[in-house]
Design an enzyme around this catalytic site. Structure first.
Site, PDB file in Angstrom:
ATOM      1  CG  HIS A 244      45.124  34.456  38.934  1.00  0.00           C
ATOM      2  ND1 HIS A 244      45.908  34.151  40.023  1.00  0.00           N
ATOM      3  CD2 HIS A 244      43.851  34.496  39.399  1.00  0.00           C
ATOM      4  CE1 HIS A 244      45.139  34.009  41.098  1.00  0.00           C
ATOM      5  NE2 HIS A 244      43.887  34.230  40.746  1.00  0.00           N
TER       6      HIS A 244
ATOM      7  CG  HIS B  84      40.890  37.844  40.765  1.00  0.00           C
ATOM      8  ND1 HIS B  84      41.837  38.007  41.750  1.00  0.00           N
ATOM      9  CD2 HIS B  84      40.703  36.507  40.652  1.00  0.00           C
ATOM     10  CE1 HIS B  84      42.204  36.824  42.218  1.00  0.00           C
ATOM     11  NE2 HIS B  84      41.536  35.896  41.559  1.00  0.00           N
TER      12      HIS B  84
ATOM     13  CB  SER C 199      43.201  41.551  41.169  1.00  0.00           C
ATOM     14  OG  SER C 199      42.811  40.636  42.172  1.00  0.00           O
TER      15      SER C 199
ATOM     16  CD  GLU D 192      43.247  33.360  44.086  1.00  0.00           C
ATOM     17  OE1 GLU D 192      43.546  34.548  43.913  1.00  0.00           O
ATOM     18  OE2 GLU D 192      42.522  32.728  43.304  1.00  0.00           O
TER      19      GLU D 192
END
Ligand SMILES: [Fe+2]
Length: 270
Positions: free
Chosen positions: A132, A127, A191, A172
């Site tokens: 990111h 993730h 993700s 997010e």
């Protein structure tokens, strides 16, 4: 994801680096990374924004093994002055904000078990790195993330809960309109194979992004999101970073939360 520590202890344990900063993983863990990479690489084309793809190309992440943080840091540092910070599976709020405020992106050095391949509530290394880090090569995204850290550090407990919603709806789970069409930039989506398809399908609502609206929108971390906010351009994040976000937080607090568009957790589980 990484915006709030879970209340119960994590079943995951982060791997510690050796004296040279090298982190060792098992073959199963490398295999999970490889499965996730191959699955997502096949899915993101035409679904994620170009800035993400540019960042991914710069990072040149290995497909068959979990990358070392040092290799990611070299690229981030050159692009935007960011680097990663190796952290345990769960960190306190304060540490999270402190790290972001100093341009260090916390990465818990564990990877999900094969049973949780599709989605897990705790942010793992896939993730953080795959979701990111490509976006952290983008100056607007990086600037907003740093600003968020600084604001969070100074905020009260109640203000932090509001700020967390803004982070959730952008960093997010944010979508962006591009000349090529609507695309994903939020790492929570990128993700998650399931959420990648869901977010751009006809099922969830898409609303034009407004910071006060985002601050007022409740969310659950354990379901596919029923609502996504769409920015016009990644420059929106730069503009937002240069606004008085705390004044917007206070406005949102005055106005109160929107009614949730999802079932409460207990009812949904019943
Ligand atoms: Fe995250």
């Amino acid at each position: 994801m990484n915006d709030k520590p879970a209340k119960k202890p994590s079943k995951y344990q982060a791997h510690q680096p050796d004296a040279d900063g090298f982190i060792e993983y098992s073959d199963t863990e490398h295999g999970t990374w490889q499965t996730l990479m191959q699955r997502q690489l096949g899915m993101i084309e035409g679904r994620v924004c170009q800035e993400y793809l540019d960042g991914l190309e710069r990072l040149a992440l290995p497909e068959d093994r979990i990358p070392q943080l040092k290799d990611v840091d070299r690229v981030l540092m050159e692009a935007t002055g960011w680097q990663t910070a190796q952290v345990p599976a769960l960190i306190p709020f304060n540490t999270f904000f402190e790290l972001l405020a100093s341009k260090r992106f916390p990465v818990a050095t564990f990877i999900r078990t094969p049973e949780e391949l599709d989605y897990l509530q705790e942010p793992d290394i896939f993730h953080e790195i795959f979701g990111h880090c490509p976006m952290l090569t983008n100056p607007s995204f990086a600037e907003f993330t740093e600003t968020y850290g600084k604001l969070g550090l100074a905020a009260s407990k109640e203000e932090r809960v509001y700020l967390a919603r803004l982070y959730w709806m952008t960093v997010e789970f944010g979508l962006v309109d591009t000349p090529a069409g609507r695309r994903i930039y939020g790492g929570g989506i990128i993700s998650s194979p399931k959420e990648t398809l869901h977010s751009l399908s006809d099922v969830p609502a898409h609303h034009p992004f407004g910071p006060v609206d985002a601050l007022r929108t409740p969310y659950r971390i354990d379901i596919l999101q029923p609502l996504y906010y769409v920015i016009d351009d990644l420059r929106t994040l730069h503009d937002l970073a240069n606004r008085d976000i705390m004044a917007l937080v206070h406005e949102a607090m005055r106005l109160g939360l929107f009614a949730p568009t999802f079932e409460p957790k207990q009812a949904a589980n019943a």
